[in-house]
Design a protein around this motif. Structure first.
Motif, PDB file in Angstrom:
ATOM      1  N   THR A 104       0.465  -0.981  -0.427  1.00 18.22           N
ATOM      2  CA  THR A 104       0.452  -0.058  -0.205  1.00 18.22           C
ATOM      3  C   THR A 104       1.099   1.224  -0.097  1.00 18.22           C
ATOM      4  O   THR A 104       2.013   1.193   0.643  1.00 18.22           O
ATOM      5  CB  THR A 104      -0.853  -0.359   0.796  1.00 18.22           C
ATOM      6  N   PHE A 105       0.210   1.991  -0.141  1.00 16.05           N
ATOM      7  CA  PHE A 105       1.702   3.595  -0.815  1.00 16.05           C
ATOM      8  C   PHE A 105       0.481   4.825  -0.496  1.00 16.05           C
ATOM      9  O   PHE A 105      -0.943   4.931  -0.950  1.00 16.05           O
ATOM     10  CB  PHE A 105       2.224   3.429  -2.457  1.00 16.05           C
ATOM     11  N   SER A 106       0.717   5.196   0.161  1.00 15.75           N
ATOM     12  CA  SER A 106       0.194   6.836   0.350  1.00 15.75           C
ATOM     13  C   SER A 106       1.493   8.278  -0.535  1.00 15.75           C
ATOM     14  O   SER A 106       2.378   8.361   0.901  1.00 15.75           O
ATOM     15  CB  SER A 106      -0.425   6.880   1.610  1.00 15.75           C
ATOM     16  N   PRO A 107       1.298   8.330  -1.228  1.00 15.20           N
ATOM     17  CA  PRO A 107      -0.015   8.736  -1.973  1.00 15.20           C
ATOM     18  C   PRO A 107       0.194   7.870  -2.889  1.00 15.20           C
ATOM     19  O   PRO A 107       1.065   7.427  -2.662  1.00 15.20           O
ATOM     20  CB  PRO A 107      -0.089  10.566  -2.460  1.00 15.20           C
ATOM     21  N   HIS A 108      -0.948   7.714  -4.220  1.00 17.05           N
ATOM     22  CA  HIS A 108      -0.895   6.710  -5.099  1.00 17.05           C
ATOM     23  C   HIS A 108       0.688   6.743  -5.473  1.00 17.05           C
ATOM     24  O   HIS A 108       1.387   7.909  -6.005  1.00 17.05           O
ATOM     25  CB  HIS A 108      -1.765   6.654  -5.891  1.00 17.05           C
ATOM     26  N   ARG A 109       1.291   5.887  -6.211  1.00 19.09           N
ATOM     27  CA  ARG A 109       2.348   6.015  -7.188  1.00 19.09           C
ATOM     28  C   ARG A 109       1.260   6.046  -8.948  1.00 19.09           C
ATOM     29  O   ARG A 109       1.348   5.292  -9.169  1.00 19.09           O
ATOM     30  CB  ARG A 109       2.787   4.385  -7.381  1.00 19.09           C
ATOM     31  N   GLU A 110       1.504   8.030  -8.791  1.00 20.34           N
ATOM     32  CA  GLU A 110       1.465   8.170 -10.326  1.00 20.34           C
ATOM     33  C   GLU A 110       1.955   7.314 -11.171  1.00 20.34           C
ATOM     34  O   GLU A 110       2.138   7.166 -12.359  1.00 20.34           O
ATOM     35  CB  GLU A 110       1.537   9.210 -10.974  1.00 20.34           C
ATOM     36  N   ASP A 111       3.427   7.191 -11.200  1.00 22.47           N
ATOM     37  CA  ASP A 111       4.767   6.103 -11.669  1.00 22.47           C
ATOM     38  C   ASP A 111       4.043   4.965 -12.390  1.00 22.47           C
ATOM     39  O   ASP A 111       4.379   3.979 -13.454  1.00 22.47           O
ATOM     40  CB  ASP A 111       6.040   5.818 -11.136  1.00 22.47           C
ATOM     41  N   PHE A 112       3.192   3.986 -11.752  1.00 17.72           N
ATOM     42  CA  PHE A 112       3.139   3.324 -11.724  1.00 17.72           C
ATOM     43  C   PHE A 112       1.571   2.694 -12.808  1.00 17.72           C
ATOM     44  O   PHE A 112       1.019   1.583 -13.535  1.00 17.72           O
ATOM     45  CB  PHE A 112       2.351   2.039 -10.330  1.00 17.72           C
TER      46      PHE A 112
END
Length: 112
Positions: free
Chosen positions: A102-110
């Motif tokens: 889980t990541f915060s914030p989201h992983r834009e690169d993904f």
């Protein structure tokens, strides 16, 4: 705001090869959070890296040697770990398995 569908079904989400012996599926996300499933073959390496996102990982199956900052531990199915923002971390898969990240914030690169 980018966000995923409300429901995600494992059989509908393609696996994306990300490195030798590694594949990932991207599950739910919005701008603040993201859930990612990562499948490792035995011996596969999540190379040491850092990112501005806070990360929490749960070991669904398998065994992994994790290094977070200056500390290294072996974690197995049912265990988890926390990676603070901008701290170097990586792992080696000791027994084939799956991590739930889980990541915060989201992983834009993904999402590219």
């Amino acid at each position: 705001m980018k966000e995923s569908a409300i429901f995600q079904f494992n059989t509908d989400i393609p696996w994306e090869a990300t490195a030798p012996g590694l594949q990932r599926q991207i599950f739910g996300y919005d701008d603040r959070v993201m859930l990612v499933k990562v499948k490792f073959e035995k011996g596969a390496v999540g190379t040491m890296h850092q990112h501005p996102h806070t990360q929490v990982t749960y070991v669904e199956s398998g065994a992994f040697e994790f290094t977070i900052g200056a500390e290294t531990k072996i974690i197995r199915a049912g265990d988890g770990c926390y990676m603070p923002s901008n701290v170097m971390h990586g792992c080696t898969c000791l027994e084939a398995g799956v991590l739930i990240d889980t990541f915060s914030p989201h992983r834009e690169d993904f999402l590219k």
